[in-house]
Design a protein around this motif. Structure first.
Motif, short mmCIF file in Angstrom:
data_model
loop_
_atom_site.label_atom_id
_atom_site.label_comp_id
_atom_site.label_asym_id
_atom_site.label_seq_id
_atom_site.Cartn_x
_atom_site.Cartn_y
_atom_site.Cartn_z
N ASN A 22 0.84 -1.18 0.00
CA ASN A 22 0.00 0.00 0.00
C ASN A 22 0.88 1.24 0.00
O ASN A 22 1.85 1.33 0.75
CB ASN A 22 -0.89 -0.02 1.25
N LEU A 38 -4.93 -4.48 0.42
CA LEU A 38 -5.19 -4.11 -0.96
C LEU A 38 -6.17 -5.13 -1.54
O LEU A 38 -5.98 -6.34 -1.43
CB LEU A 38 -3.89 -4.13 -1.76
N PHE A 95 -9.87 -5.73 -4.47
CA PHE A 95 -10.89 -5.21 -5.40
C PHE A 95 -12.00 -6.24 -5.54
O PHE A 95 -11.82 -7.43 -5.25
CB PHE A 95 -10.29 -4.86 -6.77
N LEU A 126 -10.80 -0.94 -6.81
CA LEU A 126 -9.50 -1.17 -6.19
C LEU A 126 -9.36 -0.25 -4.99
O LEU A 126 -9.63 0.96 -5.08
CB LEU A 126 -8.38 -0.92 -7.19
N SER A 127 -8.94 -0.80 -3.86
CA SER A 127 -8.98 -0.06 -2.60
C SER A 127 -8.00 1.11 -2.53
O SER A 127 -8.27 2.11 -1.87
CB SER A 127 -8.74 -1.01 -1.43
N SER A 128 -6.85 1.01 -3.20
CA SER A 128 -5.87 2.10 -3.12
C SER A 128 -4.81 1.94 -4.21
O SER A 128 -4.74 0.90 -4.88
CB SER A 128 -5.19 2.11 -1.75
N ASP A 129 -3.99 2.98 -4.37
CA ASP A 129 -2.79 2.85 -5.19
C ASP A 129 -1.88 1.80 -4.54
O ASP A 129 -1.97 1.54 -3.34
CB ASP A 129 -2.04 4.17 -5.28
N ASN A 173 -1.32 3.54 -10.14
CA ASN A 173 -2.46 4.34 -9.70
C ASN A 173 -3.71 3.48 -9.76
O ASN A 173 -3.95 2.78 -10.74
CB ASN A 173 -2.60 5.56 -10.61
N LYS A 174 -4.52 3.53 -8.72
CA LYS A 174 -5.69 2.65 -8.67
C LYS A 174 -6.67 2.89 -9.81
O LYS A 174 -7.41 1.99 -10.20
CB LYS A 174 -6.40 2.79 -7.32
N ASN A 175 -6.67 4.10 -10.38
CA ASN A 175 -7.57 4.40 -11.49
C ASN A 175 -7.04 3.88 -12.83
O ASN A 175 -7.78 3.84 -13.82
CB ASN A 175 -7.79 5.91 -11.60
N PHE A 185 -5.33 0.80 -12.99
CA PHE A 185 -5.22 -0.66 -12.91
C PHE A 185 -6.28 -1.33 -13.79
O PHE A 185 -7.44 -0.95 -13.79
CB PHE A 185 -5.40 -1.10 -11.46
#
Length: 372
Positions: free
Chosen positions: A256, A265, A267, A298-301, A324-326, A328
């Motif tokens: 994390n 972490l 999803f 996804l919970s985080s980067d 970056n979680k966006n 993935f």
């Protein structure tokens, strides 16, 4: 209610409906997971956690509607008890079947390219007692003979048959007639095999495969490896209609990026794809499993350690990769008989293409399931 197994815990299913056709099938069903049960994925630290609040009797469960698609085009013709991916002749006839090529069309492709580089294997040189080189005689022969006559003379020589090439040039007989004549003179074979033996077969198995690859690229613009993966080997997927299955990542492999965030972490799983492939370099099957998240789940980067080829440096490089979680997209598992490789796929915003980085650690399969 029937059941299946994920590692050492059971998953049940109900309300199964399915349809099966040539080259694929479809299943609709409800998967039933017991809450507060540990469902490990591949026993390497990934875990599927349930979030539903359903009940069966007194037990709390999670019921997940799912749709499974079997897209294996070769399911009705490929027998894995007998199939060998390195058997070039078998692959030749499989591709003929899957690409829906008739006997006449197959011969036509050989004939139309009998004077070109699209036919991979050079025609065997004729013996000669004159002083002119055999190479020059071969060039002269090709200039003076039509493609049809050249083809018939070539298959006659290699297959030790006797078809009158002049008769076919002058009479206007069809390629179906030619195929029947070849089959008549080669009763234990096939007219397509006569062309294969003439232009593709080679004592060197790898060279023969290259010849076969060139031939099918000229027909379909796809490599033989790609055609084998797409048609001969099994593949499919399963989609989950609700956000109820949460995949958590092992903390020793993924980190994390937010120091104050100590949560796992994870999803929500949207889809799982599975595809059996064959690695011709390593001469082994590889099962590829891809797991896709629900958008924005996804919970985080996160970051991980990767070993990859650096083109600029010309060597393998170990580096920490940030995701970056966006950006993935999915995680994929390459399962070999003796080991497991893990890839992370995410978007490259700057150049608008996907990046794929492999984890440095490989999972070695043995009794202890140790990590390398």
């Amino acid at each position: 209610m029937d059941n299946m197994r994920l590692h050492n815990e059971s998953i049940y299913f109900q309300n199964l409906q399915f349809s099966q056709g040539k080259g694929g099938g479809f299943k609709s069903l409800d998967l039933i997971f017991f809450n507060n049960v540990k469902y490990e994925f591949l026993n390497i630290g990934f875990e599927i956690k349930t979030t539903g609040k359903d009940k069966i009797g007194q037990r709390e469960v999670t019921i997940v509607p799912a749709r499974a698609n079997d897209t294996w085009k070769g399911s009705d013709v490929v027998d894995f008890n007998k199939y060998n991916p390195k058997d070039n002749l078998t692959n030749f006839f499989f591709m003929k079947y899957f690409l829906n090529i008739s006997d006449a069309d197959l011969l036509a492709h050989f004939i139309n390219n009998a004077n070109s580089v699209q036919i991979p294997k050079p025609i065997k040189k004729r013996e000669s007692v004159v002083t002119v080189s055999t190479e020059e005689l071969e060039r002269e022969r090709k200039r003076n003979e039509s493609n049809l006559k050249l083809f018939i003379n070539d298959i006659n020589k290699v297959n030790k048959i006797n078809i009158n090439s002049d008769e076919y040039e002058k009479s206007g007989k069809s390629l179906d007639d030619l195929c029947k004549e070849i089959n008549k003179q080669m009763p234990d074979s096939d007219c397509g095999f006569s062309a294969y033996k003439t232009y593709i077969a080679d004592n060197d198995e790898k060279r023969e495969r290259v010849n076969l690859d060139i031939f099918y690229r000229s027909i379909s613009s796809q490599s033989l490896d790609r055609l084998t993966d797409d048609f001969v080997l099994p593949r499919g997927d399963i989609e989950f209609d609700e956000k109820k299955l949460n995949l958590t990542f092992p903390k020793d492999l993924f980190f994390n990026t937010e120091q104050e965030n100590k949560s796992e972490l994870s999803f929500f799983i949207n889809k799982i794809e599975h595809h059996l492939t064959y690695d011709f370099d390593k001469e082994t099957y590889v099962l590829i499993v891809k797991i896709f998240p629900y958008s924005d789940s996804l919970s985080s980067d996160f970051k991980f350690i990767s070993l990859y080829d650096d083109v600029l440096k010309g060597k393998n490089v170990t580096s920490e990769i940030f995701v970056n979680k966006n950006d993935f997209k999915n995680i994929e598992f390459l399962i070999y008989p003796d080991r497991l490789k893990i890839n992370v796929v995410f978007k490259n915003r700057e150049y608008n293409y996907d990046k794929i980085y492999a984890l440095k650690k490989e999972i070695i399969f043995n009794k202890a399931n140790s990590k390398k």
